[in-house]
Scaffold this motif. Structure first.
Motif, PDB file in Angstrom:
ATOM      1  N   LEU A 226       1.239  -0.999  -0.169  1.00 15.49           N
ATOM      2  CA  LEU A 226       0.103   0.194  -0.147  1.00 15.49           C
ATOM      3  C   LEU A 226       0.866   1.308  -0.050  1.00 15.49           C
ATOM      4  O   LEU A 226       0.684   2.200  -0.453  1.00 15.49           O
ATOM      5  CB  LEU A 226      -0.237   0.160   1.534  1.00 15.49           C
ATOM      6  CG  LEU A 226      -2.547  -0.834   1.004  1.00 15.49           C
ATOM      7  CD1 LEU A 226      -2.843  -0.915   2.481  1.00 15.49           C
ATOM      8  CD2 LEU A 226      -2.818  -0.713   0.001  1.00 15.49           C
ATOM      9  N   ALA A 227       1.993   1.474   1.367  1.00 17.01           N
ATOM     10  CA  ALA A 227       2.775   2.289   0.486  1.00 17.01           C
ATOM     11  C   ALA A 227       3.277   2.411  -0.733  1.00 17.01           C
ATOM     12  O   ALA A 227       3.350   3.298  -1.733  1.00 17.01           O
ATOM     13  CB  ALA A 227       3.835   2.170   1.826  1.00 17.01           C
ATOM     14  N   GLY A 228       3.663   0.976  -1.577  1.00 15.54           N
ATOM     15  CA  GLY A 228       4.109   1.061  -2.279  1.00 15.54           C
ATOM     16  C   GLY A 228       3.676   2.355  -3.477  1.00 15.54           C
ATOM     17  O   GLY A 228       4.503   2.870  -4.244  1.00 15.54           O
ATOM     18  N   ALA A 229       1.744   2.119  -3.556  1.00 19.45           N
ATOM     19  CA  ALA A 229       1.619   2.606  -3.758  1.00 19.45           C
ATOM     20  C   ALA A 229       0.824   3.786  -3.757  1.00 19.45           C
ATOM     21  O   ALA A 229      -0.267   4.098  -4.479  1.00 19.45           O
ATOM     22  CB  ALA A 229       0.027   1.540  -4.006  1.00 19.45           C
ATOM     23  N   GLY A 230       1.504   4.466  -2.865  1.00 21.83           N
ATOM     24  CA  GLY A 230       1.106   6.112  -2.511  1.00 21.83           C
ATOM     25  C   GLY A 230       0.272   6.265  -1.450  1.00 21.83           C
ATOM     26  O   GLY A 230      -0.231   7.184  -1.134  1.00 21.83           O
ATOM     27  N   PHE A 231       0.318   5.349  -1.118  1.00 21.72           N
ATOM     28  CA  PHE A 231      -1.443   5.544   0.239  1.00 21.72           C
ATOM     29  C   PHE A 231      -0.807   5.716   1.915  1.00 21.72           C
ATOM     30  O   PHE A 231       0.905   5.113   1.555  1.00 21.72           O
ATOM     31  CB  PHE A 231      -2.086   4.207   0.474  1.00 21.72           C
ATOM     32  CG  PHE A 231      -2.840   3.954  -0.179  1.00 21.72           C
ATOM     33  CD1 PHE A 231      -4.002   4.410  -0.296  1.00 21.72           C
ATOM     34  CD2 PHE A 231      -3.443   3.288  -1.107  1.00 21.72           C
ATOM     35  CE1 PHE A 231      -5.086   4.668  -1.279  1.00 21.72           C
ATOM     36  CE2 PHE A 231      -4.260   3.313  -2.369  1.00 21.72           C
ATOM     37  CZ  PHE A 231      -5.178   3.908  -1.901  1.00 21.72           C
ATOM     38  N   THR A 232      -0.799   6.163   3.073  1.00 20.29           N
ATOM     39  CA  THR A 232      -0.904   5.778   4.167  1.00 20.29           C
ATOM     40  C   THR A 232      -1.308   4.998   5.394  1.00 20.29           C
ATOM     41  O   THR A 232      -2.343   6.046   4.845  1.00 20.29           O
ATOM     42  CB  THR A 232      -0.574   7.343   4.705  1.00 20.29           C
ATOM     43  OG1 THR A 232       0.488   7.884   3.653  1.00 20.29           O
ATOM     44  CG2 THR A 232       0.264   7.318   6.235  1.00 20.29           C
ATOM     45  N   VAL A 233      -0.998   4.490   5.502  1.00 19.26           N
ATOM     46  CA  VAL A 233      -1.956   3.018   6.078  1.00 19.26           C
ATOM     47  C   VAL A 233      -1.859   4.112   7.921  1.00 19.26           C
ATOM     48  O   VAL A 233      -0.688   4.464   8.592  1.00 19.26           O
ATOM     49  CB  VAL A 233      -1.410   1.891   6.608  1.00 19.26           C
ATOM     50  CG1 VAL A 233      -2.089   1.298   7.890  1.00 19.26           C
ATOM     51  CG2 VAL A 233      -1.308   1.446   5.620  1.00 19.26           C
ATOM     52  N   THR A 234      -3.311   4.172   8.120  1.00 16.23           N
ATOM     53  CA  THR A 234      -3.665   5.409   9.382  1.00 16.23           C
ATOM     54  C   THR A 234      -3.985   4.539  10.653  1.00 16.23           C
ATOM     55  O   THR A 234      -4.307   4.649  11.668  1.00 16.23           O
ATOM     56  CB  THR A 234      -4.420   5.907   9.257  1.00 16.23           C
ATOM     57  OG1 THR A 234      -5.607   5.367   8.477  1.00 16.23           O
ATOM     58  CG2 THR A 234      -3.894   7.121   8.321  1.00 16.23           C
TER      59      THR A 234
END
Length: 122
Positions: free
Chosen positions: A92-100
């Motif tokens: 997910l981080a690699g796709a540009g997301f920030t896991v909250t």
């Protein structure tokens, strides 16, 4: 490639995407095929979400590829590709997301498997 105006308008209107685990490419070199496919799917989620939009992702986790021969009393033929929760977060981080938010649930009867719910924003 230019996106048609009507698709841009639709894309900019999404503020939430919910997915029940993707198992089923501008990939970094050296990634395994499953990671490349998941990264591509997550990148597409990121693309269609409005800036700051949310992704809710949930699914079974583990490090195995179950291949059941029956389900619900019927013969079946399929394979599932489980991945550890940390690997999902990294993709997910690699796709540009920030896991909250990350909620992991253990399964005492199957300690090699769990369930994770992830909330991320674009």
């Amino acid at each position: 490639m230019t996106e048609p105006a009507h698709l841009t308008a639709v894309r900019e209107s999404y503020d939430t995407v919910a997915a029940d685990y993707l198992r089923r490419v501008v990939p970094p070199e050296g990634m395994d095929p499953l990671s490349r496919a998941m990264l591509a799917a997550f990148a597409e989620f990121h693309r269609v979400l409005a800036p700051g939009g949310h992704l809710l992702l949930g699914g079974h986790t583990g490090d195995e590829e179950p291949r059941p021969s029956s389900a619900y009393g019927h013969p079946v033929t399929w394979a599932s590709h489980l991945v550890p929760a940390g690997r999902l977060v990294a993709l997910l981080a690699g796709a540009g997301f920030t896991v909250t938010t990350r909620l992991e649930q253990a399964r005492p009867e199957r300690p090699e498997r769990g369930y994770v719910s992830l909330l991320a924003h674009a």
